[in-house]
Design an enzyme around this catalytic site. Sequence first.
Site, PDB file in Angstrom:
ATOM      1  N   CYS A  12       0.868  -1.182   0.000  1.00 50.96           N
ATOM      2  CA  CYS A  12       0.000   0.000   0.000  1.00 50.96           C
ATOM      3  C   CYS A  12       0.898   1.224   0.000  1.00 50.96           C
ATOM      4  O   CYS A  12       2.110   1.101  -0.222  1.00 50.96           O
ATOM      5  CB  CYS A  12      -0.960  -0.020   1.197  1.00 50.96           C
ATOM      6  SG  CYS A  12      -0.147   0.064   2.803  1.00 50.96           S
ATOM      7  N   ASN A  15       2.451   1.634   4.159  1.00 49.13           N
ATOM      8  CA  ASN A  15       2.815   0.379   4.858  1.00 49.13           C
ATOM      9  C   ASN A  15       2.600   0.478   6.371  1.00 49.13           C
ATOM     10  O   ASN A  15       3.320  -0.144   7.153  1.00 49.13           O
ATOM     11  CB  ASN A  15       4.264  -0.054   4.534  1.00 49.13           C
ATOM     12  CG  ASN A  15       4.598  -1.487   4.927  1.00 49.13           C
ATOM     13  OD1 ASN A  15       5.733  -1.773   5.304  1.00 49.13           O
ATOM     14  ND2 ASN A  15       3.655  -2.399   4.855  1.00 49.13           N
ATOM     15  N   CYS A  17      -1.052   0.965   7.403  1.00 47.33           N
ATOM     16  CA  CYS A  17      -2.477   0.656   7.601  1.00 47.33           C
ATOM     17  C   CYS A  17      -2.881  -0.609   6.836  1.00 47.33           C
ATOM     18  O   CYS A  17      -2.980  -1.700   7.410  1.00 47.33           O
ATOM     19  CB  CYS A  17      -3.370   1.819   7.193  1.00 47.33           C
ATOM     20  SG  CYS A  17      -3.108   3.325   8.168  1.00 47.33           S
ATOM     21  N   ARG A  18      -3.111  -0.471   5.531  1.00 51.08           N
ATOM     22  CA  ARG A  18      -3.741  -1.567   4.789  1.00 51.08           C
ATOM     23  C   ARG A  18      -2.852  -2.776   4.569  1.00 51.08           C
ATOM     24  O   ARG A  18      -3.273  -3.916   4.811  1.00 51.08           O
ATOM     25  CB  ARG A  18      -4.244  -1.050   3.431  1.00 51.08           C
ATOM     26  CG  ARG A  18      -5.377  -0.052   3.557  1.00 51.08           C
ATOM     27  CD  ARG A  18      -5.606   0.692   2.262  1.00 51.08           C
ATOM     28  NE  ARG A  18      -4.489   1.569   1.936  1.00 51.08           N
ATOM     29  CZ  ARG A  18      -4.325   2.221   0.788  1.00 51.08           C
ATOM     30  NH1 ARG A  18      -5.240   2.070  -0.160  1.00 51.08           N
ATOM     31  NH2 ARG A  18      -3.299   3.006   0.593  1.00 51.08           N
ATOM     32  N   SER A  19      -1.625  -2.571   4.098  1.00 47.39           N
ATOM     33  CA  SER A  19      -0.816  -3.758   3.758  1.00 47.39           C
ATOM     34  C   SER A  19      -0.329  -4.544   4.975  1.00 47.39           C
ATOM     35  O   SER A  19      -0.320  -5.781   4.915  1.00 47.39           O
ATOM     36  CB  SER A  19       0.326  -3.416   2.790  1.00 47.39           C
ATOM     37  OG  SER A  19       1.251  -2.528   3.338  1.00 47.39           O
ATOM     38  N   ASP A 127      -7.987   3.714   1.452  1.00 51.66           N
ATOM     39  CA  ASP A 127      -7.055   4.199   2.469  1.00 51.66           C
ATOM     40  C   ASP A 127      -7.834   4.740   3.673  1.00 51.66           C
ATOM     41  O   ASP A 127      -8.613   5.681   3.524  1.00 51.66           O
ATOM     42  CB  ASP A 127      -6.210   5.312   1.829  1.00 51.66           C
ATOM     43  CG  ASP A 127      -5.078   5.758   2.712  1.00 51.66           C
ATOM     44  OD1 ASP A 127      -5.041   5.361   3.898  1.00 51.66           O
ATOM     45  OD2 ASP A 127      -4.225   6.506   2.214  1.00 51.66           O
TER      46      ASP A 127
HETATM   47  P1  4NP Z   1      -1.639   2.939   4.051  1.00 53.42           P
HETATM   48  O1  4NP Z   1      -2.213   4.331   4.595  1.00 53.42           O
HETATM   49  O2  4NP Z   1      -1.174   3.203   2.629  1.00 53.42           O
HETATM   50  O3  4NP Z   1      -2.817   2.031   4.113  1.00 53.42           O
HETATM   51  O4  4NP Z   1      -0.507   2.543   4.978  1.00 53.42           O
HETATM   52  C1  4NP Z   1      -1.424   5.490   4.557  1.00 53.42           C
HETATM   53  C2  4NP Z   1      -0.665   5.813   5.652  1.00 53.42           C
HETATM   54  C3  4NP Z   1       0.104   6.964   5.624  1.00 53.42           C
HETATM   55  C4  4NP Z   1       0.109   7.781   4.518  1.00 53.42           C
HETATM   56  C5  4NP Z   1      -0.638   7.430   3.422  1.00 53.42           C
HETATM   57  C6  4NP Z   1      -1.412   6.287   3.438  1.00 53.42           C
HETATM   58  N1  4NP Z   1       0.889   8.967   4.509  1.00 53.42           N
HETATM   59  O5  4NP Z   1       0.885   9.668   3.487  1.00 53.42           O
HETATM   60  O6  4NP Z   1       1.554   9.278   5.503  1.00 53.42           O
END
Ligand code: 4NP
Length: 156
Positions: A12, A15, A17-19, A127
């Site tokens: 994701c 890295n 939250c989702r992945s 997200d």
């Molecule tokens: P993820 O969520 O892609 O599911 O881990 C996010 C976490 C942080 C950010 C973007 C997406 N960020 O831009 O900090």
Amino acid sequence: MKNKSYKILFVCLGNICRSPAAEGVMKKISADKELNFEIDSAGLISYHQGEHPDSRMISTAKRRGYPLNHHARKIEAQDFEYYDVIIGMDGDNIRRLNQLCPEKYRNKIHKISEYFIEVKDYDTVPDPYYGDMDDFDNVITLLEDACEGIAQKLSM
Ligand code: 4NP
């Protein structure tokens, strides 16, 4: 051998939250079904490098039965060679993966929605970072369905 072995990488943006949640859900399903899967996750940005998953993701996953134990890392060139299946969470993830991936490995890249079984009204795992706790809960619901689909597809 009972089942073919696969190395699976969930990807994701951050890295956190989702992945890492996908990694946790897939590890549980893989252990329960005694599948021979090696599972990891990575991000497309290095902003959260070394961090544990977001505390909202950790608590939601824990409540749903998935302990998360991961430190964020950015995807590296050798991941495209090493992993058999590389699974992104949304269209932006897939575009970025295709940009980074050598052409000969691009057939390893899949969008998570390819594996949904029951889920019909999503074509991504959205997200949750700027969302509320229901959005984090929904991530787990979507990932449970997709990971069941992955287990089915790769153990046929
Ligand atoms: P993820 O969520 O892609 O599911 O881990 C996010 C976490 C942080 C950010 C973007 C997406 N960020 O831009 O900090």
